[in-house]
Design an enzyme around this catalytic site. Structure first.
Site, PDB file in Angstrom:
ATOM      1  CG  HIS A  76      38.676  40.690  40.963  1.00  0.00           C
ATOM      2  ND1 HIS A  76      38.822  40.348  39.660  1.00  0.00           N
ATOM      3  CD2 HIS A  76      38.228  42.017  41.106  1.00  0.00           C
ATOM      4  CE1 HIS A  76      38.557  41.536  39.025  1.00  0.00           C
ATOM      5  NE2 HIS A  76      38.122  42.550  39.784  1.00  0.00           N
ATOM      6  CG  HIS A  78      35.598  44.382  41.901  1.00  0.00           C
ATOM      7  ND1 HIS A  78      36.927  44.795  41.770  1.00  0.00           N
ATOM      8  CD2 HIS A  78      35.257  44.498  43.170  1.00  0.00           C
ATOM      9  CE1 HIS A  78      37.236  45.323  42.634  1.00  0.00           C
ATOM     10  NE2 HIS A  78      36.462  45.286  43.631  1.00  0.00           N
ATOM     11  CG  ASP A  80      34.003  45.552  36.375  1.00  0.00           C
ATOM     12  OD1 ASP A  80      34.161  45.218  37.748  1.00  0.00           O
ATOM     13  OD2 ASP A  80      35.354  45.922  35.685  1.00  0.00           O
ATOM     14  CG  HIS A  81      35.989  41.355  36.883  1.00  0.00           C
ATOM     15  ND1 HIS A  81      37.241  41.089  36.068  1.00  0.00           N
ATOM     16  CD2 HIS A  81      35.859  42.693  37.044  1.00  0.00           C
ATOM     17  CE1 HIS A  81      37.789  42.330  35.867  1.00  0.00           C
ATOM     18  NE2 HIS A  81      37.037  43.205  36.416  1.00  0.00           N
ATOM     19  CG  HIS A 134      41.662  44.975  41.662  1.00  0.00           C
ATOM     20  ND1 HIS A 134      41.683  46.396  41.663  1.00  0.00           N
ATOM     21  CD2 HIS A 134      40.768  44.371  41.435  1.00  0.00           C
ATOM     22  CE1 HIS A 134      40.654  46.351  40.991  1.00  0.00           C
ATOM     23  NE2 HIS A 134      40.023  45.240  40.848  1.00  0.00           N
ATOM     24  CG  ASP A 151      40.113  44.380  37.155  1.00  0.00           C
ATOM     25  OD1 ASP A 151      39.982  44.063  35.852  1.00  0.00           O
ATOM     26  OD2 ASP A 151      39.330  45.028  37.738  1.00  0.00           O
ATOM     27  CG  HIS A 189      39.164  46.891  32.902  1.00  0.00           C
ATOM     28  ND1 HIS A 189      37.864  47.161  32.634  1.00  0.00           N
ATOM     29  CD2 HIS A 189      39.240  46.044  33.895  1.00  0.00           C
ATOM     30  CE1 HIS A 189      37.110  46.872  33.881  1.00  0.00           C
ATOM     31  NE2 HIS A 189      38.121  46.031  34.629  1.00  0.00           N
TER      32      HIS A 189
HETATM   33 FE    FE Z   1      37.297  45.385  36.506  1.00  0.00          FE
HETATM   34 ZN    ZN Z   2      38.226  44.687  39.517  1.00  0.00          ZN
END
Ligand code: FE
Ligand code: ZN
Length: 276
Positions: A76, A78, A80-81, A134, A151, A189
């Protein structure tokens, strides 16, 4: 094998063999509590990077493992990905694969793929599942007995519902829960311990949950990951999948005065976690 530092703790790069399959999964800790995964087809020096939170972590691991990233797949959009997308593409010329409907939000995307149809990458046949909740464009990757849910599903938890509806998230989680029980879950995570603390509050008398908590604490004390988990373990202990069990569901519905159906119970548990 090089170690990666996370705060004061040193967490090793773990290597998970899939004996009956044609690949190895390398698990790289990144940022505070993210995992980046490298999928290496056996006998190849190329790999697929799942959700590169940080380019430097991937570059260092690939140097040590003598691998070249050929593809990136983002579950996805975001940051942090996807934050490592551009730098890794520049350094290695790898191709970036993302969900077609979310293409505008995937940095430097090359291949806009649909979900629900098979995809072959470096000779590995995978299935991409549409799992909104999410985020709306979220997808999960199924490769033989390995699941990369991003996530959507965590150890004893699930992602926050940022863009989708409770109905969408419940449907997405139900699909993942229906995968074979021995499937390994490589989520993005390390949230397991905090999730287990919440789980204990709503599922007190679950012996499997209590055993899992004991084991997870021991692993983290040694600086080891609690991930991968399995679908079977999540079905038995994840508070967001427990609504699938009629005995749990009835008891929860009675105690918290919600309707005795999976979606209503899931909604109540997710909302309770958001308030916690
Ligand atoms: Fe994440
Ligand atoms: Zn995420």
């Amino acid at each position: 094998m090089r170690d990666f530092t996370e705060g004061e703790h040193t967490i090793p790069c773990m290597r998970w063999q899939h004996r009956h399959s044609a690949f190895t999964v390398h698990q790289l800790p990144a940022l505070r509590d993210n995992y980046i995964y490298l999928i290496q087809p056996h006998g190849r020096k190329l790999c697929i990077v799942i959700d590169p939170a940080e380019a430097a972590v991937v570059s260092a691991a690939c140097r040590d493992l003598d691998l070249t990233p050929a593809f990136i797949i983002n579950t996805h959009h975001h940051w942090d990905h996807t934050d490592g997308n551009r730098a890794l593409k520049r350094a290695f010329g790898c191709k970036i694969i993302g969900h077609a409907p979310d293409a505008e939000r995937i940095p430097a995307i090359d291949l806009r793929v649909p979900t629900e149809s098979p995809l072959s990458v470096l000779g590995l046949e995978m299935r991409l599942l549409d799992v909104p909740g999410h985020t709306l464009g979220h997808m999960a990757i199924v490769l033989d007995d390995a699941l990369f849910p991003g996530d959507t599903l965590f150890g004893a938890g699930c992602g926050r519902i940022f863009e989708g509806t409770y109905e969408q998230m419940w449907h997405s989680l139900s699909r993942l829960a229906a995968l074979p029980g021995d499937s390994k879950i490589y989520c993005a995570h390390e949230y397991t311990l905090a999730n287990l603390r919440f789980a204990a509050r709503i599922d007190r008398d679950n012996p499997v949950l209590n055993a899992r908590t004991k084991q997870a604490k021991a692993l983290r004390k040694e600086g080891r990951p609690t991930i991968p988990s399995t679908i079977q373990l999540e079905r038995e202990t994840n508070p967001f999948l427990r609504p699938l069990d009629p005995v749990f569901r009835q008891a929860y519905a009675r105690q918290h005065q919600v309707a005795d159906n999976p979606l209503a119970v899931f909604r109540d548990i997710r909302a309770r976690k958001d308030r916690a």
